[in-house]
Scaffold this motif. Sequence first.
Motif, PDB file in Angstrom:
ATOM      1  N   ASP A  93       0.830  -1.209   0.000  1.00  0.00           N
ATOM      2  CA  ASP A  93       0.000   0.000   0.000  1.00  0.00           C
ATOM      3  C   ASP A  93       0.864   1.259   0.000  1.00  0.00           C
ATOM      4  O   ASP A  93       0.553   2.242  -0.689  1.00  0.00           O
ATOM      5  N   ALA A  94       1.963   1.237   0.787  1.00  0.00           N
ATOM      6  CA  ALA A  94       2.872   2.385   0.796  1.00  0.00           C
ATOM      7  C   ALA A  94       3.543   2.558  -0.563  1.00  0.00           C
ATOM      8  O   ALA A  94       3.758   3.679  -1.024  1.00  0.00           O
ATOM      9  N   VAL A  95       3.886   1.442  -1.211  1.00  0.00           N
ATOM     10  CA  VAL A  95       4.468   1.518  -2.558  1.00  0.00           C
ATOM     11  C   VAL A  95       3.487   2.162  -3.521  1.00  0.00           C
ATOM     12  O   VAL A  95       3.849   3.030  -4.323  1.00  0.00           O
ATOM     13  N   ALA A  96       2.220   1.760  -3.428  1.00  0.00           N
ATOM     14  CA  ALA A  96       1.209   2.326  -4.323  1.00  0.00           C
ATOM     15  C   ALA A  96       1.018   3.820  -4.057  1.00  0.00           C
ATOM     16  O   ALA A  96       0.861   4.612  -4.994  1.00  0.00           O
ATOM     17  N   ARG A  97       1.028   4.216  -2.767  1.00  0.00           N
ATOM     18  CA  ARG A  97       0.834   5.633  -2.433  1.00  0.00           C
ATOM     19  C   ARG A  97       1.982   6.493  -2.941  1.00  0.00           C
ATOM     20  O   ARG A  97       1.771   7.612  -3.427  1.00  0.00           O
ATOM     21  N   THR A  98       3.190   6.013  -2.794  1.00  0.00           N
ATOM     22  CA  THR A  98       4.360   6.846  -3.083  1.00  0.00           C
ATOM     23  C   THR A  98       4.888   6.680  -4.505  1.00  0.00           C
ATOM     24  O   THR A  98       5.312   7.645  -5.137  1.00  0.00           O
TER      25      THR A  98
END
Length: 650
Positions: A331-336
């Motif tokens: 999820d953090a990869v997708a956000r950033t």
Amino acid sequence: MAGNRFRYGQWRGGPDPLAPPYDVRAAVDAVGSEVLAGGSLREALRDLLRRGPQGRGGLDELAARARRLRREALRRGDLDGAVTRSRALLDQALAAERDELRGRDDDAARFAEAVLDNLPRSTARAVQELAGYEWASDEARRSYQQILDGLRDDVLGQRFAGLRDAVRASADPAAQQRLAEMMRDLNDLLARHARSEDTTDAFAEFMRRHGEFFPEQPANVDELVDVLARRSAAGERLMRSLSDRQREELAGLMRQSLGDRLAGELATLDGHLRALRPDLRWNRGERVRGEQPLGYGEAAGALDEIAELDDLLDQLDQEHPGATLDDVDVDAVARTLGRDAADDVRRLRELERELRRQGWVSRDADGLTLSPKALRRLGGTALRRVFADLTAGPRGQHDLRSAGAAGEVSGGSRPWEYGDEQPLDVVRTLTRAVRRAGPQVPVQLAVEDFEVVETERRSSAAVALCVDLSYSMISQGRWGPMKQTALALSHLMATRFPQDALQIIGFGRQALPLSQQELAGIDPDFEQGTNLQHALRLAARHLRRHPDAEPVVLVVTDGEPTAHLDPDDGEPLFHWPPLPETIEATIREVDRLARYGATLNLFMLGDDPGLRRFVDAVARRSKGRMFTPDPDDLGEYVVSDYLRSRQSRR
């Protein structure tokens, strides 16, 4: 629809959409190629995920994108924008107030001008002293109120994402009351959670009353803490990223804009969150530079993004012990980094899981390693490389892993007896059944019908392959050929000559037996020392465990002996140039092997005159042979020598 015709056939619209994203076997072969070239097994597996199969979508590419975004965030703007904006609004308010006072002729106006003229230069202290000031200008009053309301909204809006949708933190007493009640209830909830009390019902009641402040809709207290702690840590990092003067100014403005009650509740909340999530980067500041002034929320958001990128870089680096791709927050990869980056991580996870599911790799305390199945494939690759010029072997040399130690087929057969492991003679078995019961279908078999192929007893061999692991082997480019040779010989004996027993022995300052897996994963010994004496002692131990087998010792080395075991305490002694004691201890082991009847063949890499004299003397003393192959020909020399020795024993 009725009447429509559908035709099914091979997909012709480009890559197969149902095919797996990566060729798992190709990935294993890529790792094997690095190992056979002398690379580290664990580094090769790590590089497979870092570069990505076929060189795309690997962790290194994702990490490079994260570092680029981090650099951009560090240049986003001026973190002191909240104070700068407050200073500008204060100057506007003072200018408007002075214009209004200049048009008045009473003593109250002159006194007010004196008050304005004597304000402190500090923005925060000036705003504080003007808290009870009676503004003559409506425009000035509005500008001053914007300082308080704007900063208060920014601070609370940064901490509680749903604030602007729920209620603005204005001077409205009812709004202030609701905020204060929410923060008081939140602090009570977190205090109970910190005491490990059951907060299930309390959390449900809190969300029922104040859920509008939390559009993320956390499912429990832990998720609520995760959301709030990250933002609180960003606010703390903002304060630590400012200079002492800037920090003092912003803190003063925040106290003035929030009021004593809200400021106290917010400080208590920060204390709870810091205690519950001490792993966040609370004490770290950043040197963010840029011309665009950033408000409090924008500045804290930039620092929160930097912190999230730092966490993501730690996950992508996979440096901590036991690291797996499951540690990467998709999820953090997708956000950033975007959805395509998240898809790359999911594909890499799928590749790692598929490698494990199909049995190509396993995981131990140090990370991923090749499984026995993969090592067999690696050994087969090594053997094919050794015999690249021989596209087909002699007839009859099939995979004999299940054939036992029966020997060569003689052409005859005999009735089957209990315990026989020889292959069945199908033709003669069926012939006996037909003769016994007559021609009928199906053929009825009885125990007395079975015949097995007769074989000649074939002598087995106990082979000790001693390989030099000293640093000179890798520095001179001999590490890869050595690994390839050992893996090829191991695979050849396991598949074609399973009745032979192989022991691989590696030696540097000390010697140690190596399994196929250990050999593939071993790294060079950076300690000086070539302890051939210890290797030959371990070879003799292997030969004694197989007294009925033909004893064979093969030695691959690029240096004369420079270490031996101390006869008193068994510790290795190293000296360069070689001591007479080292040479004598090594020769004693050579003589023991010769008395045992072992064939000792030595493969000398390099052209060191001292090594050549020593190897030549040992070969003559043990009635063995000396070979001086180029490193690239080592495998063919060793394997061919083994095959010739087998043929001579038939």
